[in-house]
Design an enzyme around this catalytic site. Structure first.
Site, PDB file in Angstrom:
ATOM      1  N   HIS A 160      56.108  40.650  36.518  1.00 25.88           N
ATOM      2  CA  HIS A 160      55.998  39.821  37.715  1.00 25.88           C
ATOM      3  C   HIS A 160      54.650  39.089  37.723  1.00 25.88           C
ATOM      4  O   HIS A 160      54.584  37.871  37.906  1.00 25.88           O
ATOM      5  CB  HIS A 160      56.125  40.726  38.947  1.00 25.88           C
ATOM      6  CG  HIS A 160      55.978  40.038  40.263  1.00 25.88           C
ATOM      7  ND1 HIS A 160      57.044  39.757  41.073  1.00 25.88           N
ATOM      8  CD2 HIS A 160      54.883  39.587  40.923  1.00 25.88           C
ATOM      9  CE1 HIS A 160      56.619  39.150  42.170  1.00 25.88           C
ATOM     10  NE2 HIS A 160      55.308  39.033  42.106  1.00 25.88           N
ATOM     11  N   GLU A 161      53.584  39.833  37.498  1.00 25.03           N
ATOM     12  CA  GLU A 161      52.243  39.238  37.583  1.00 25.03           C
ATOM     13  C   GLU A 161      52.002  38.248  36.453  1.00 25.03           C
ATOM     14  O   GLU A 161      51.409  37.194  36.659  1.00 25.03           O
ATOM     15  CB  GLU A 161      51.169  40.332  37.576  1.00 25.03           C
ATOM     16  CG  GLU A 161      51.278  41.339  38.718  1.00 25.03           C
ATOM     17  CD  GLU A 161      51.328  40.705  40.093  1.00 25.03           C
ATOM     18  OE1 GLU A 161      50.659  39.683  40.303  1.00 25.03           O
ATOM     19  OE2 GLU A 161      52.054  41.229  40.966  1.00 25.03           O
ATOM     20  N   HIS A 203      53.436  34.954  37.147  1.00 21.77           N
ATOM     21  CA  HIS A 203      52.627  34.175  38.099  1.00 21.77           C
ATOM     22  C   HIS A 203      51.550  33.345  37.408  1.00 21.77           C
ATOM     23  O   HIS A 203      51.045  32.391  37.999  1.00 21.77           O
ATOM     24  CB  HIS A 203      51.906  35.122  39.065  1.00 21.77           C
ATOM     25  CG  HIS A 203      52.678  35.467  40.306  1.00 21.77           C
ATOM     26  ND1 HIS A 203      53.332  34.529  41.067  1.00 21.77           N
ATOM     27  CD2 HIS A 203      52.850  36.649  40.950  1.00 21.77           C
ATOM     28  CE1 HIS A 203      53.880  35.134  42.124  1.00 21.77           C
ATOM     29  NE2 HIS A 203      53.605  36.423  42.064  1.00 21.77           N
ATOM     30  N   GLU A 261      56.629  33.984  45.192  1.00 22.26           N
ATOM     31  CA  GLU A 261      56.995  35.392  45.040  1.00 22.26           C
ATOM     32  C   GLU A 261      58.447  35.552  44.604  1.00 22.26           C
ATOM     33  O   GLU A 261      58.776  36.416  43.800  1.00 22.26           O
ATOM     34  CB  GLU A 261      56.748  36.137  46.352  1.00 22.26           C
ATOM     35  CG  GLU A 261      55.276  36.225  46.731  1.00 22.26           C
ATOM     36  CD  GLU A 261      54.413  36.783  45.606  1.00 22.26           C
ATOM     37  OE1 GLU A 261      54.947  37.399  44.669  1.00 22.26           O
ATOM     38  OE2 GLU A 261      53.192  36.573  45.655  1.00 22.26           O
ATOM     39  N   MET A 271      47.896  41.921  41.958  1.00 21.96           N
ATOM     40  CA  MET A 271      47.494  40.574  42.381  1.00 21.96           C
ATOM     41  C   MET A 271      47.257  39.713  41.155  1.00 21.96           C
ATOM     42  O   MET A 271      46.526  40.091  40.249  1.00 21.96           O
ATOM     43  CB  MET A 271      46.226  40.668  43.245  1.00 21.96           C
ATOM     44  CG  MET A 271      45.669  39.316  43.660  1.00 21.96           C
ATOM     45  SD  MET A 271      46.841  38.394  44.724  1.00 21.96           S
ATOM     46  CE  MET A 271      46.419  36.709  44.266  1.00 21.96           C
ATOM     47  N   GLU A 272      47.860  38.520  41.194  1.00 23.41           N
ATOM     48  CA  GLU A 272      47.943  37.670  40.009  1.00 23.41           C
ATOM     49  C   GLU A 272      46.713  36.803  39.774  1.00 23.41           C
ATOM     50  O   GLU A 272      46.838  35.648  39.378  1.00 23.41           O
ATOM     51  CB  GLU A 272      49.190  36.792  40.114  1.00 23.41           C
ATOM     52  CG  GLU A 272      49.173  35.756  41.263  1.00 23.41           C
ATOM     53  CD  GLU A 272      49.829  36.218  42.555  1.00 23.41           C
ATOM     54  OE1 GLU A 272      49.870  37.441  42.795  1.00 23.41           O
ATOM     55  OE2 GLU A 272      50.287  35.366  43.327  1.00 23.41           O
TER      56      GLU A 272
END
Ligand SMILES: [Zn+2]
Length: 833
Positions: free
Chosen positions: A305-306, A309, A328, A271-272
Site C-alpha cells: 500500500h505504502e 503511494h 487511499e 505513512m507514505e
C-alpha cells in the site's frame, strides 16, 4: 465554497518552490530549534506574508528580494486557521525572494507533528526517539510553511543531532559532519517537488539493514536497535513492490532511495513519506517462523500500500483534502493487485471481499456518507479515513477495472500519472484519463458511486435484473443512501464460459444466460445480490461449481439479507451448508461471524440448540483438519483450521477443543497460525490466573505480533474485574497508539463489554485528551453489539449524542445505527430459534 474564499486556504500571491530546513532537536528536553529558508515567487506586491504555523515560537521573517532584505515588524498568530501573518513596513516587491524564519517548538507526545516516542531496548533501558507525522496538516507544528498539498516544493533537510544517534529523512544523506561537541550535522539531498505532508525525519537509536539495490533504488529497513532479525520479510515485500509498481505504472520510482522505518509509537498503520515510509512495528517487523499467514499478509499489505503511494499520492497528489479518499482507495486497490502477483496462492481477491463486506456493512446504514464530499477545513477530513474511503473506494475501483478490462484500466492509470507527475489533481482527472483510454462513460458511472452513499441490491428474478437501494433497516429520518446507480453487472451461466457484461441503470434488463446463473459473476461488483425463487433453486445444488470468490460473495450476501431481516436463519444456513469441504477461510469466516452474532442475540436457554447446530456444521471440518498441519497442505488451510477451532471452542462449546487449547496455552505451545485461536478460546473460559499470564506474556513478547496477540485477545475475557483492569491499563500501561483500539475491542465482549463502556464513558474527557485524534471513534466500536437491552441502547445513544467526537462523530452514528439494526435482528432470532 471556492478555493479563493475558503478561509482555511492560503492565497496564492506568494508561492514557495524550495525549502531549506535546519533543525536541532533536544530529545531530553522535548524541544527543538529551527530555521527555514524558503525560495518563493512573490506574484503580487504585498505588505504582509501569511503561512501556516501552530504551537511554534516564531522570530521575525526576513524576506530578501532583489538584493534587499525586508524584516517583518510584527507577527499575528491565528489559532483557528493555524496561520502566522508577518507584517512589513513597506510593500514587498514582486519577483523571486527568499523568506527566512527562525523558530522553536516542542517535541509533543501526541503522535503528530514532530513528536517523541519511547521504547525499551534489548538491555532493558528506555530509549527515546524523535519522529514526524505530518498528514494531514501537522507539518505546521514543526516549521512554518505553506501547508497545503497544492503548494508543492523541494525540501533540503539538515539535522543537528547527538553523535550517537542515527537520522533519516526523505532523501539520501549527502553530508555527515562531526561538530566536535558531541553533536553531528546530517544533511540530506534535495527531494523532488512534493507536498509538505510528505516531509519526514526520524532521529534515534536506530539500526538499518544493508541497502538492497532494487534496479538502482537502495532499499533498507530501519528499526529500533535489537530488531534486526525481524526485517527479511519486509525487505522481500518492498523489493517486490518496487519492481511491480515501476512496471505497472511504467514510471521509475520517483525518489533516490527507500527507507522503511519501524516506529514504536505511531497513530496510523503507516505513512507514505516519500523515500522514508514510517510504520507501526507489527506492520513492518515480523518473524515468518513464528508468525501466522494472516500476520504476514498484513505486513505485505501495508508495505505494498505504502510503496504504491510513492507514485499515486506522492508523485501525483490531490489538490485539496477532498481528494484524499482517491489517494487511499487507489493504494488500497493496488496493495491487493500487487499481493496477488506476489503470492497467488493466498487468493487475496477472495479475502478482499471480506474487507469489502466491512464497507458494505457501514454503507448499508442510513448514516453512511458519499465517498467524496466537500471539505472546507482540515478537520472535515477526519471522518474521511474510514472503511468507506479505503475499502469501498478500493472496491469500486476494482469493479471499474474488471468492467474496463485490466490492461485498458492500467493504460488509463499510466496516462493519468504521466500527465500529472509532480502536480496535483482532482478526482475527475482520473475518470477523464480512464475515459480517454477506454472510450467508456467512466465519469458518469463513477459519479453514481462516489457522490452518493449506499449501494444497490441487484435482484435476478424471472430472467430479469433490477436494482433497488439496499438498507439494513427502515430510516427514521434523513438517509444518505442514494437512489440509483449505474452498475456494471456481470452474470454467467454455470454451463457457459465467460461472463456477460451489463450496465444496469433504472430500467430492468433481461439476462439470457442459461440457468443456473450467477449474479455478480467473478465477484467484483460492489452491491448485494438476491435471487428469485426459481433462480435460488437452480443454483442451490451447484454451489461447488462457483469460483471461490463467487461462493464467498453468495454467503456474505445471504448474511446481509439475514441481518437486515430479508431472509430467515433457515435460508441462511441452507446456503452456508453448501460450502462443502473447501478450505476457504473467507466464506467460513463470514459464517463464523454470523454465528457469533446470533449467539449474542439468543437467551442462554437457547444457546445449547445453537451450539448443536454449530457442531453439526463445523465438526466434520475439524475431523478433516485436526489441530496439526498436514504435510503439503495449502496456505489457506491454516486459516481455515483457525476458524473451525475458534468457533467450536467457543459458541460450539466443544469440550475437547476447549481443553486442547488450554493445554497448549499452559505449555506455551503456540504456533503462529493457531496462537490467536488458542488465546481466544482460553480467555473465553475465564480461568483464574490466565489474565495475569496474558499480561506477563504481553510484557515479555518476543515479537510485535506476539505483543499484539496478547493485547487484542484481552477482549475475550468475560469476567468484569479483568475487563475493567484491562480498560484501566489503556490509560496508564499500554501504548497510547493502541489505547482506543483496545477499549473498542474490550467493549465488544458480550458479557463484560457493557461494563467497559460504562467505565470508559465515565473517564470520557480524560480519554479524549489523552488518546490520539483519529483513533477516538474506535472507542465506540463495541456499541454495535449491544443488541439485547433496548433501555441500555437508549442510554448509550443518549450519551454519544451529547458527547460528539467532531470529525469522527459520523463513525459513532454508524455504530449507533448498527446497534439499532442489531436490536431488530436479535428480536427476529429469538423468535426463530
Ligand atoms: Zn494510504
Amino acid at each position: 465554497m471556492t478555493t479563493e474564499n475558503n478561509p482555511y486556504r492560503l492565497d496564492r500571491r506568494v508561492v514557495p518552490s524550495a525549502y531549506r530546513l535546519f533543525l536541532t532537536p533536544n530529545i531530553d528536553a522535548a524541544t527543538f530549534d529551527g530555521r527555514v529558508e524558503i525560495d518563493v515567487d512573490i506574484v503580487e506586491s504585498l505588505r504582509e506574508l501569511t503561512l501556516n504555523a501552530i504551537e511554534l515560537e516564531l522570530g521575525a521573517a526576513t524576506v530578501t528580494v532583489g538584493g534587499t532584505a525586508h524584516r517583518s515588524v510584527d507577527t499575528v498568530l491565528d489559532e483557528v486557521y493555524e496561520t502566522a501573518t508577518f507584517r512589513f513596513d513597506t510593500a514587498l516587491p514582486t519577483g523571486s525572494a527568499v523568506v527566512e524564519i527562525a523558530f522553536n517548538g516542542i517535541l509533543n507526545d501526541q503522535l503528530h507533528g514532530f513528536y517523541r516516542s519511547t521504547f525499551t531496548d534489548p538491555s532493558g533501558a528506555t530509549q527515546t526517539i524523535a519522529t514526524t507525522q505530518f498528514e494531514n496538516t501537522d507539518a505546521r507544528r514543526c516549521f512554518p510553511c505553506w501547508d497545503e498539498p497544492a503548494f508543492k516544493a523541494t525540501y533540503q533537510v539538515n539535522l543537528t543531532i547527538p553523535s550517537h544517534l542515527a537520522a533519516y529523512s526523505n532523501a539520501a544523506v549527502v553530508a555527515d559532519t562531526d561538530l566536535g561537541n558531541g553533536q553531528r550535522s546530517v544533511s540530506f539531498a534535495t527531494t523532488m517537488k512534493m507536498s509538505t505532508y510528505l516531509v519526514a525525519f526520524v532521529v534515534g537509536p536506530f539500526e538499518e539493514t544493508a541497502a538492497l539495490d532494487v534496479d538502482g533504488v537502495p532499499l533498507r529497513v530501519v528499526y529500533p536497535v535489537g530488531n534486526g532479525h525481524l526485517t527479511d520479510f519486509a525487505m522481500e515485500c518492498g523489493e517486490f513492490a518496487l519492481r511491480f509498481f515501476s512496471d505497472y505504472f511504467d514510471i521509475p520510482y520517483p525518489g533516490d532511495k527507500l527507507d522503511m522505518v519501524a516506529i514504536p509509537d505511531f497513530a496510523q498503520g503507516a505513512m507514505e513519506n516519500l523515500g522514508c515510509i514510517t510504520y507501526r512495528m507489527p506492520d513492518l517487523l515480523i518473524d515468518p517462523a513464528t508468525a501466522s499467514i494472516g500476520e504476514m499478509k498484513r505486513v505485505a499489505t501495508v508495505v505494498m500500500h505504502e510503496v504504491a503511494h510513492m507514485w499515486f499520492g506522492d508523485l501525483v497528489t490531490m489538490e485539496w483534502w477532498q481528494g484524499i479518499w482517491l489517494n487511499e482507495a487507489f493504494a488500497s486497490f493496488m496493495e491487493v493487485l500487487c499481493q496477488d502477483a506476489f503470492r497467488p496462492q493466498w487468493e487475496v481477491w477472495v479475502e478482499f471481499s471480506a474487507a469489502r463486506d466491512l464497507a458494505l456493512e457501514i454503507d448499508g446504514l442510513h448514516a453512511t456518507r458519499p465517498i467524496e464530499y466537500t471539505v472546507i477545513s482540515p478537520e472535515d477530513t477526519r471522518g474521511m479515513f474510514d472503511r468507506l474511503t479505503y475499502e469501498k473506494g478500493a472496491a469500486v475501483l476494482r469493479m471499474m477495472e474488471q468492467y474496463l478490462g485490466a490492461e485498458v484500466y492500467r493504460d488509463g492509470i499510466r496516462h493519468y500519472l504521466r500527465k500529472h507527475s509532480y502536480a496535483n489533481t482532482i478526482t475527475t482527472d482520473l475518470w477523464d484519463a480512464l475515459e480517454e483510454v477506454s472510450k467508456e462513460p467512466v465519469r458518469d458511472v463513477m459519479n453514481t458511486w462516489i457522490l452518493q452513499g449506499g449501494y444497490p441490491l441487484v435482484t435476478l428474478e424471472d430472467g430479469v435484473i433490477t436494482q433497488l437501494p439496499f438498507a439494513y433497516g427502515p430510516t427514521t429520518g434523513e438517509s444518505s443512501i442514494g437512489t440509483s446507480w449505474k452498475i456494471p453487472v456481470m452474470t454467467r451461466s454455470l454451463k457457459g464460459s465467460g461472463p456477460s457484461v451489463h450496465l444496469l441503470e433504472d430500467s430492468p434488463m433481461s439476462v439470457t444466460d442459461d440457468p443456473p446463473v450467477v449474479l455478480n459473476a467473478r465477484g467484483a461488483g460492489y452491491f448485494r445480490s438476491r435471487y428469485g425463487v426459481a433462480e435460488t433453486a437452480a443454483l442451490a445444488d451447484h454451489m461447488d461449481e462457483l469460483d471461490p470468490l463467487e461462493r464467498a460473495t453468495v454467503v456474505s450476501d445471504s448474511w446481509a439479507l439475514l441481518l437486515s431481516s430479508q431472509i430467515s436463519a433457515d435460508q441462511f444456513f441452507t446456503v452456508a451448508r453448501g460450502l462443502g469441504n473447501q478450505d476457504e477461510p473467507t466464506p467460513w469466516g463470514t459464517l463464523a461471524t454470523a454465528i457469533n452474532f446470533i449467539d449474542r442475540a439468543l437467551p442462554s436457554e437457547k444457546l445449547p440448540a445453537l451450539a448443536q447446530l454449530v457442531r453439526e456444521i463445523f465438526e466434520p471440518q475439524f475431523e478433516r483438519l485436526g489441530w496439526n498441519p498436514a504435510p503439503g497442505e495449502s496456505e489457506l488451510t491454516p486459516q481455515m483450521r483457525a476458524i473451525v477451532l475458534s468457533t467450536l471452542g467457543t459458541t460450539g462449546d466443544n469440550v475437547a477443543i476447549k481443553a486442547g487449547a488450554a493445554r497448549r496455552f499452559e505449555a506455551n505451545d503456540m504456533p503462529g497460525n493457531l496462537a490467536n485461536t488458542i488465546l481466544h478460546i482460553v480467555a473465553n473460559q475465564d480461568r483464574p490466573g490466565d489474565y495475569e499470564t496474558f499480561i506477563e506474556r504481553y510484557t515479555n513478547a518476543a515479537s510485535p505480533q506476539d505483543e499484539q496477540r496478547y493485547q487484542r485477545a484481552l477482549r475475550d475475557f468475560n469476567e468484569e474485574r479483568v475487563a475493567l483492569d484491562a480498560a484501566d491499563k489503556c490509560f496508564n500501561f499500554f501504548r497510547n497508539q493502541d489505547a482506543s483500539i483496545i477499549i473498542g475491542l474490550l467493549s465488544t465482549n458480550a458479557v463484560s463489554g457493557p461494563a467497559v463502556w460504562k467505565y470508559v464513558t465515565a473517564r470520557w474527557d480524560e480519554a479524549i485528551a489523552k488518546f490520539p485524534m483519529n483513533t477516538l471513534s474506535y472507542m465506540t466500536y463495541g456499541i454495535r453489539t449491544y443488541i439485547n437491552d433496548p433501555a441500555f441502547a437508549d442510554e448509550v445513544e443518549r450519551f454519544h449524542q451529547e458527547h460528539s467526537l467532531g470529525g469522527e462523530q459520523k463513525a459513532v452514528q454508524q455504530n449507533i445505527e448498527r446497534m439499532r439494526v442489531g436490536l431488530t435482528f436479535a428480536a427476529a432470532m429469538r423468535a426463530q430459534f
